[in-house]
Structure formats: structure tokens, C-alpha cells
Motif scaffolding. Structure first.
Motif, PDB file in Angstrom:
ATOM      1  N   ARG A   3      36.613  96.210  15.469  1.00 32.05           N
ATOM      2  CA  ARG A   3      37.314  95.261  15.858  1.00 32.05           C
ATOM      3  C   ARG A   3      36.580  94.488  16.952  1.00 32.05           C
ATOM      4  NH1 ARG A   3      42.305  95.643  14.685  1.00 32.05           N
ATOM      5  NH2 ARG A   3      42.962  94.770  16.838  1.00 32.05           N
ATOM      6  N   ALA A   4      35.482  93.653  16.632  1.00 28.80           N
ATOM      7  CA  ALA A   4      34.851  92.661  17.291  1.00 28.80           C
ATOM      8  C   ALA A   4      34.721  91.345  16.738  1.00 28.80           C
ATOM      9  CB  ALA A   4      33.558  93.079  17.583  1.00 28.80           C
ATOM     10  N   TRP A   5      34.591  90.444  17.590  1.00 35.78           N
ATOM     11  CA  TRP A   5      34.689  88.962  17.262  1.00 35.78           C
ATOM     12  C   TRP A   5      33.710  88.066  17.956  1.00 35.78           C
ATOM     13  CZ3 TRP A   5      37.915  91.200  20.512  1.00 35.78           C
ATOM     14  CH2 TRP A   5      38.302  90.382  21.677  1.00 35.78           C
ATOM     15  N   THR A   6      33.517  87.012  17.623  1.00 34.42           N
ATOM     16  CA  THR A   6      32.411  86.313  18.325  1.00 34.42           C
ATOM     17  C   THR A   6      33.260  84.752  18.708  1.00 34.42           C
ATOM     18  OG1 THR A   6      31.867  84.857  16.292  1.00 34.42           O
ATOM     19  CG2 THR A   6      30.407  86.943  17.107  1.00 34.42           C
ATOM     20  N   VAL A   7      32.757  84.394  19.948  1.00 35.98           N
ATOM     21  CA  VAL A   7      33.377  83.151  20.491  1.00 35.98           C
ATOM     22  C   VAL A   7      32.234  82.021  20.734  1.00 35.98           C
ATOM     23  CG1 VAL A   7      35.440  84.308  21.412  1.00 35.98           C
ATOM     24  CG2 VAL A   7      33.326  84.086  22.879  1.00 35.98           C
ATOM     25  N   PRO A   8      32.504  80.872  20.517  1.00 33.10           N
ATOM     26  CA  PRO A   8      31.380  79.766  20.989  1.00 33.10           C
ATOM     27  C   PRO A   8      31.669  79.376  22.098  1.00 33.10           C
ATOM     28  CG  PRO A   8      33.307  78.941  19.578  1.00 33.10           C
ATOM     29  CD  PRO A   8      33.625  80.397  19.440  1.00 33.10           C
ATOM     30  N   VAL A   9      30.484  78.773  22.717  1.00 30.94           N
ATOM     31  CA  VAL A   9      30.442  78.115  24.136  1.00 30.94           C
ATOM     32  C   VAL A   9      30.994  76.758  23.880  1.00 30.94           C
ATOM     33  CG1 VAL A   9      29.100  77.604  25.966  1.00 30.94           C
ATOM     34  CG2 VAL A   9      28.680  79.805  24.675  1.00 30.94           C
ATOM     35  N   PHE A  46      40.223  85.729  27.485  1.00 35.80           N
ATOM     36  CA  PHE A  46      40.076  86.257  26.369  1.00 35.80           C
ATOM     37  C   PHE A  46      41.335  87.406  25.861  1.00 35.80           C
ATOM     38  CE2 PHE A  46      35.771  85.257  27.594  1.00 35.80           C
ATOM     39  CZ  PHE A  46      35.556  84.007  26.663  1.00 35.80           C
ATOM     40  N   SER A  47      41.540  87.000  24.559  1.00 32.85           N
ATOM     41  CA  SER A  47      42.464  88.268  23.958  1.00 32.85           C
ATOM     42  C   SER A  47      42.006  88.755  22.432  1.00 32.85           C
ATOM     43  CB  SER A  47      43.912  87.855  24.002  1.00 32.85           C
ATOM     44  OG  SER A  47      43.943  86.570  23.110  1.00 32.85           O
ATOM     45  N   VAL A  48      42.411  89.642  21.976  1.00 30.73           N
ATOM     46  CA  VAL A  48      41.791  90.047  20.843  1.00 30.73           C
ATOM     47  C   VAL A  48      42.552  88.990  19.640  1.00 30.73           C
ATOM     48  CG1 VAL A  48      42.141  91.997  19.088  1.00 30.73           C
ATOM     49  CG2 VAL A  48      41.955  92.440  21.649  1.00 30.73           C
ATOM     50  N   PRO A  49      42.081  88.661  18.591  1.00 25.86           N
ATOM     51  CA  PRO A  49      42.569  87.667  17.715  1.00 25.86           C
ATOM     52  C   PRO A  49      43.601  88.306  16.817  1.00 25.86           C
ATOM     53  CG  PRO A  49      40.036  87.608  17.804  1.00 25.86           C
ATOM     54  CD  PRO A  49      40.450  88.764  18.535  1.00 25.86           C
ATOM     55  N   SER A  50      44.537  87.806  16.310  1.00 19.23           N
ATOM     56  CA  SER A  50      45.802  88.296  15.710  1.00 19.23           C
ATOM     57  C   SER A  50      45.305  88.331  14.067  1.00 19.23           C
ATOM     58  CB  SER A  50      46.890  87.479  15.906  1.00 19.23           C
ATOM     59  OG  SER A  50      46.820  86.126  15.785  1.00 19.23           O
ATOM     60  N   GLU A  51      44.463  87.416  13.890  1.00 17.33           N
ATOM     61  CA  GLU A  51      43.928  87.357  12.593  1.00 17.33           C
ATOM     62  C   GLU A  51      42.856  88.681  12.145  1.00 17.33           C
ATOM     63  OE1 GLU A  51      43.397  84.974  14.784  1.00 17.33           O
ATOM     64  OE2 GLU A  51      44.373  83.135  13.936  1.00 17.33           O
ATOM     65  N   GLU A  52      43.000  89.308  11.332  1.00 11.75           N
ATOM     66  CA  GLU A  52      42.420  90.592  11.023  1.00 11.75           C
ATOM     67  C   GLU A  52      41.146  90.191  10.456  1.00 11.75           C
ATOM     68  OE1 GLU A  52      42.720  93.963  11.834  1.00 11.75           O
ATOM     69  OE2 GLU A  52      44.382  93.622  12.904  1.00 11.75           O
TER      70      GLU A  52
END
Length: 682
Positions: free
Chosen positions: A504-510, A521-527
Motif C-alpha cells: 500500500r505505497a504510492w508516489t507523489v511528484p514535486v 498527504f493522505s492514502v489514495p482512495s484509488e486502489e
């Protein structure tokens, strides 16, 4: 005769069983007391001697003695340390044969206390609870290792954790100080390749090669007590090509008077088993002619190359000149240097000005911020092609914090991307965030999830690799995603993903206004955005060069010679360690004397890269790493209420079942033997 028959009858009778059993147990104990046997049923083999420990004492050339100064009747847990020492030292003795011995001194005797002080042992205060009162007791808890004319001590042994690692490390150090080639199964070979056909080209210092190499060999061999063999080869064109293919030796080409092409070489190679090192000795293109370089430092270079060859070097090259992490700043990487200081020296090297030291088997590139020149990248590439190991700690962005102002994030382009991409590893440009992360309880915000500090649990660490085996709960910080898929496709390369995030990890751009803060930040709702991300990768094998030729290829000079020493593909296996962050080497995660999993992870990584992988398992096998996994809140509540009330219900239900079974059993007996019992109703 009657007494004998009576005795035989007694043995046959059941009345003798207990006494015969007691006699058998006594006899078995008497026999077993003469033999040492122990079964280690722990998963990491915490109580068994490692193969590295057995190997280090297996081929001792001189007697080694261990003096143990340990006070008696110490309170727990110190009392267990002495027994742990006895067990391990007995295993060392069994592994070594007759040249290893140990002695425990009775520290109640004044004479033995004087001996302990003579070895530099100090009294240690330990806490003792006696008669419901807390007090302190002075005790000796140390050992001294004596080998040849060398003495090493280990004082203040208050715990068995990592004790084998420390003892074996001291034994290896004291043996190396005496002779680093001690215990090798075969001699090291020094081979001089010198094409005599090159003599006609009036090469500077060419006629001095034989004497210089012979003198350097004799001096080095004397230091190593005759453990080096020397051989000289006069290679023709075919043998030159073979040496260039096998070792990457410099190849020199020319045209003979009859118009035929010819080749030759000058080089010095150290070999042991299937490993080799090139000792710096080559033709250098001067303004008007070629000159043999490397003759003045031959003896020292041979000595350092031998150390590197047998994995007993203590030098690690640390690249500087591009804004790398500062080893002298306590807020930066100073504690990382201290972490390694007991076994290694980090030698700072500016590749724009110097070559990589001969003694260095491993190169560290830690968080560079500016671009490398082409010739610097080439030095790194050819170091890997020659079997050198490189640790890359890379950041795709440079975070700069000034006072209370909002941090700024500047893209980093160093040129290392070109090398890593060729080796099959890509570094992403977006920060990795993970739902399984560092959590802090705050009075204002209550629970704060630091998603940019992933918490790497045991099942996300490569438990088959010595670097991560037996570890859990390793924290990374401000990491970028790695992609090792291309490296995995290379049949000549073995890839290990040492650390990855939870699923359950994701990436975010600068982007504009970006800031790494829990509230942003919050955990994305899209699996579909959530998946496991690689954070640290180890690749081992024969890599292909990122360069088709040297940036400044040698040209023909007035002598009519041309040379080439470019290596297109690795001649022996190299190791490349890549972490998508340099923050794991800073004071934010590494502190003095810390026992955090990230500290073990980093120390293991360096040892592994320096060819000391056995030390990794030795260091971590005593850790209590079988920790519970984090569970979701709902499941945790179910487990909580089950422990509080469910177990009580289960016990009560089990009691009712047993009661019903017993009642049913009594009823069956009554019906068989006394069905008309008036006390039992229908």
C-alpha cells in the motif's frame, strides 16, 4: 548360585525397573560429560558458531590463547554471559584443533586481578538486587586474545548479543596484523606480463621494470612470510589478446617493418583462486614517447592489492567534490563514518584530481548534488568493470531548508543516471510514500502518519540475503522508487531487492508548493495507485560498460605505438548497491551507539560489499526479530476483544463439554453394572 538366581529374578521383576533406570541415567551422564554436544533449534542459529568463525581459527599458524576475566556469582542477565562465553570458546577450540586454547581466571584471587589489570581490564559496575534492595557490584567482564606478539582485548562484556561477531572480528584483526595471508589454502600469485618486443621502441623506464618488480616482490613476500609466488611471462600478440580479455590489461599495438600488425603489453596481475587484482603498472603516453608509470609505488601497491584481493582491506573510497554527504558534520554523515570506524577507513577521493585508491575494494557515492565530469564517470565505470564494488545513495531532488521558510526542492542531475541505466537500474523522480510508516502521537494532531518515512517490515526485506536477513522494522526516509527490471533480464547479473515498501505505497511528484509533511498527504482512495515499490537494490555479476571507449582515447605518438585499456565488459563479478535515498546515512536515522535495525542494515551492506558477508549473519543472528506484524484497526480490535472475552467463553464451553462427556460416561457405566439403581432417575 542361589544368590545369582535370586539376583536374576529380581532384575526380571518389575520392582527393579526404577533402580535400573537410575543406574542407566547415571552411566549416561558419566559418558556424556566427556563429550560436548549442543543442538541449536533457533531459526537464525543464534547459539551456533558461524562458518566464518570456524574458518578464521581453522588454519592458525601459531598458538592462540584467550584469557577470560569474568567475576563469579553475577546477577542476571550477566551470569548468562559467562556460560555463553564458555560454550562458544569450546566450539572455537573444537574448530581450530590444537592451536587454540582458553583459560578462565578466578577473579576472587588478588593475583588474577593483577593479571587482568596488566591486560588493561577495568572494573565494571553492575546493578544487583539483593534482600529487596538495589545495589551495585564491581566486576570484571572481559577477555584478552594473545597471538604471536599481538594482544587484543574486549572489555565490559555485559551482553551476549553480537558477542561472536566481536570476538571473531578481534581474532581476524590480530591474525591480519601478524600476516594477512595466514590461513589461506594456497599462495597468491604475482604475474608480470612484459612483451620484450617493446624494447625496440625506446620506452622510458622499460629497462627498469624487471629490477623494480623483483625488488618490490621480495620486500612484499618477506612481509607476507613467503605466501606470494612470482612468475614472469613474455606474451606475444595472441597471449596479449588473451590477457586483455581475461584481466583487462592494457594492449599496445604497432606495425612492424614488414607491414604486419603486432601487439604487446606491460602489466602486473595478482591472482588468488578465481579472483585477481591489477597492480598499477602501465604505459603512459607522454608528449614525445611512452613511459612506464607505477614503478615508484610498486611495493605499497602490491601490499594494498593483496589486502584487497583476500578481502582484508580496511580502506573504502568515499567520493567527494559534488556536494556529497559530509563525513565531518554531525548533522550529516559523521555518525555513518563512526559506525564503520572500528573496521574501515573512509578515504575521501575527488575523482577529478585522483584515481580510486588501489587498496579500495569498495567505492561509496553518497548523495551527490552536482554533475560528474565524463572522465569521473568513466573511472567509476571501469572500476566496476575491473571487479570493484560501488554503493550508490542517490536523491532525485535536493531538499533545502532555510530557517522557518518553506523547503525548496531542486532536481538533481549528476550523470550517474547514465551508468545506472546501463547496469539495468532506473531511479524515479517521485517521492515514495507508504501507509506502513513511522507514526508519532502529537498533542495537537493526535496521530501523525509520516508517510514519507516507510517502515520496512520483515516480509518486505530480502531474508535470503545476508544484508537483510533476521532484520525487521527498517526505516527509510525521503526515498525515490527504483526499477531493477532491466537488470533482472540480464542473465549475467543476479538481482536482490533488499528493501521494498508494503503493498500500500504510492508516489507523489514535486509540484509548486510541495512539502514533505504528514498533514499534506493522505492514502489514495484509488486502489490501482497502491503497490509495492523498490527502495534498495543489490545487483551482482558481470556488467557491460556504459562507455564504448575511453573519453580521451590514446592516439599514436611519435614512437608509432597506440594503446588501449578500455574494458567493455566486466572481467570478474562486481557488486552494485543502490538506495533511492541518501538520508539513511545521516544523523536523522543513525545515532552514536544506536541499536536500531537501520544501523544493522547499513553496517551489513558495507560488510557485504567489502566481501565480508559472513559477518552480516554473525552480527544479526542473535537479534529478537520475530516481531508481530502490524494489523489493520478492525482486525486488531477483534483480536483484542477475543483475548479479553473470547478465551473466557472458550474455557467455559470446554468445561461444559467435559462435564457433559463425563456425565454421559457415568450414565453408561451405571446402565451396564447397576441399571436398577434407585438413586438414578429416568
Amino acid at each position: 548360585m542361589k544368590k545369582t538366581n535370586k539376583f536374576i529374578s529380581w532384575i526380571k521383576s518389575s520392582s527393579s525397573d526404577v533402580w535400573l533406570f537410575i543406574i542407566a541415567v547415571v552411566l549416561l551422564n558419566l559418558v556424556a560429560s566427556r563429550f560436548f554436544f549442543r543442538a541449536d533449534l533457533t531459526e537464525p542459529k543464534s547459539y551456533s558458531l558461524s562458518s566464518a568463525s570456524r574458518e578464521v581459527v581453522k588454519n592458525l599458524e601459531e598458538p592462540m590463547s584467550v584469557k577470560v576475566f569474568f567475576s563469579k556469582n553475577l546477577p542476571a542477565p550477566y551470569s548468562n554471559v559467562e556460560q555463553y562465553l564458555r560454550d562458544f570458546l569450546s566450539e572455537y577450540k573444537n574448530a581450530s584443533g590444537k592451536k587454540f586454547d582458553y583459560e578462565f581466571f578466578d577473579m576472587d584471587k588478588q593475583e588474577n586481578q593483577r593479571i587482568a589489570r596488566g591486560y588493561g581490564m577495568q572494573l565494571v559496575q553492575v546493578r544487583e538486587v539483593k534482600n529487596n534492595e538495589v545495589g551495585f557490584k564491581n566486576a570484571y567482564m572481559g577477555i584478552a586474545i594473545v597471538y604471536a606478539d599481538q594482544i587484543e582485548k574486549l572489555d565490559g562484556i555485559s551482553s551476549s548479543d553480537g558477542l561472536e561477531y566481536k570476538v571473531t572480528g578481534l581474532i581476524g584483526k590480530i591474525i591480519s596484523n601478524t600476516n594477512i595471508l595466514s590461513g589461506l589454502s594456497e599462495n597468491v600469485r604475482l604475474v608480470l606480463y612484459k612483451s620484450e618486443a617493446l624494447a625496440k621502441f625506446n620506452i622510458g623506464n622499460f629497462n627498469k621494470i624487471d629490477d623494480a618488480v623483483q625488488n618490490a616482490f621480495s620486500a612484499a613476500n618477506k612481509k607476507f612470510r613467503g605466501k606470494i609466488e612470482f612468475q614472469k611471462i613474455n606474451p606475444d600478440a595472441k597471449a596479449t589478446e588473451a590477457a586483455a580479455e581475461k584481466y583487462g590489461l592494457q594492449s599496445v599495438s604497432w606495425t612492424n617493418e614488414d607491414g604486419s600488425a603486432d601487439k604487446g603489453t606491460v602489466g602486473l596481475v595478482l591472482e588468488y583462486g578465481n579472483k585477481f587484482r591489477i597492480v598499477p603498472l602501465k604505459l603512459t603516453n607522454a608528449i614525445f614517447s611512452y613511459v612506464i608509470s607505477g614503478l615508484d609505488e610498486l611495493e605499497e601497491n602490491i601490499y594494498q592489492s593483496v589486502e584487497s584481493l583476500v578481502s582484508k582491506t580496511s580502506v573504502i573510497a568515499y567520493v567527494t567534490g559534488h556536494g556529497e554527504r559530509n563525513l565531518n558534520d554531525e548533522n550529516d554523515a559523521m555518525y555513518f563514518r563512526q559506525l564503520l570506524s572500528d573496521s574501515y577507513t573512509l578515504e575521501e577521493v575527488n575523482l577529478a584530481e585522483k584515481e580510486i585508491p588501489v587498496a579500495a575494494e569498495t567505492l561509496i557515492i553518497n548523495g551527490p548534488k552536482s554533475a560528474f565530469a565524463e572522465n569521473e564517470l568513466y573511472k567509476i565505470d571501469q572500476f566496476i568493470m575491473g571487479g570493484g564494488n560501488v554503493m550508490f545513495f542517490v536523491d532525485s531532488y535536493n531538499e533545502q531548508i532555510s530557517g522557518y521558510q518553506q523547503p525548496t526542492y531542486t532536481p538533481v542531475h549528476t550523470g550517474l543516471e547514465k551508468l545506472l541505466s546501463k547496469y539495468g537500474i532506473e531511479v524515479g523522480s517521485e517521492y515514495v510514500l507508504d501507509e506502513t510508516c513511522f507514526v508519532r502521537v502529537d498533542q495537537q494532531y493526535r496521530k501523525l502518519n509520516f508517510y514519507h518515512v516507510p517502515r520496512i517490515q520483515k516480509d518486505c526485506l530480502d531474508q535470503k540475503n545476508p544484508v537483510a536477513k533476521n532484520l525487521g522494522d527498517v526505516f527509510f526516509l525521503e526515498s525515490f522508487e527504483l526499477d531493477s527490471s532491466k537488470a533482472k533480464e540480464n542473465k549475467d547479473v543476479k538481482v536482490s531487492v533488499l528493501a521494498k515498501t508494503s503493498p500500500r505505497a504510492w508516489t507523489v511528484p514535486v509540484t509548486e508548493g510541495f512539502m514533505l509533511h504528514p498533514l499534506y498527504f493522505s492514502v489514495p482512495s484509488e486502489e490501482e495507485k497502491l503497490s509495492s515499490r523498490e527502495l534498495c537494490v543489490l545487483a551482482e555479476g558481470n556488467f557491460e560498460s556504459a562507455f564504448d571507449s575511453a573519453p580521451e582515447a590514446d592516439e599514436k605518438n611519435n614512437a608509432g605505438l597506440s594503446s588501449s585499456s578500455h574494458i567493455l565488459k566486466g572481467k570478474q563479478k562486481a557488486r552494485i548497491f543502490v538506495a533511492g535515498t541518501s538520508y539513511i546515512t545521516t544523523a536523522q536515522l543513525i545515532q552514536p551507539d544506536a541499536q536500531e535495525p537501520i544501523v544493522y542494515f547499513m553496517r551489513n551492506a558495507v560488510d557485504y560489499m567489502c566481501g565480508k558477508e559472513d559477518l552480516c549473519l554473525m552480527r544479526t543472528k542473535g537479534l529478537s526479530t520475530n516481531m508481530l506484524k502490524n494489523s489493520k484497526t478492525g482486525f486488531a480490535l477483534i483480536v483484542k476483544y477475543f483475548n479479553q472475552f473470547g478465551l473466557v467463553v472458550l474455557v467455559a464451553a470446554a468445561g461444559l463439554v467435559v462435564l457433559a462427556v463425563r456425565k454421559n460416561h457415568r450414565e453408561k457405566i451405571r446402565k451396564i453394572y447397576n441399571p436398577d439403581d434407585p438413586r438414578m432417575g429416568d
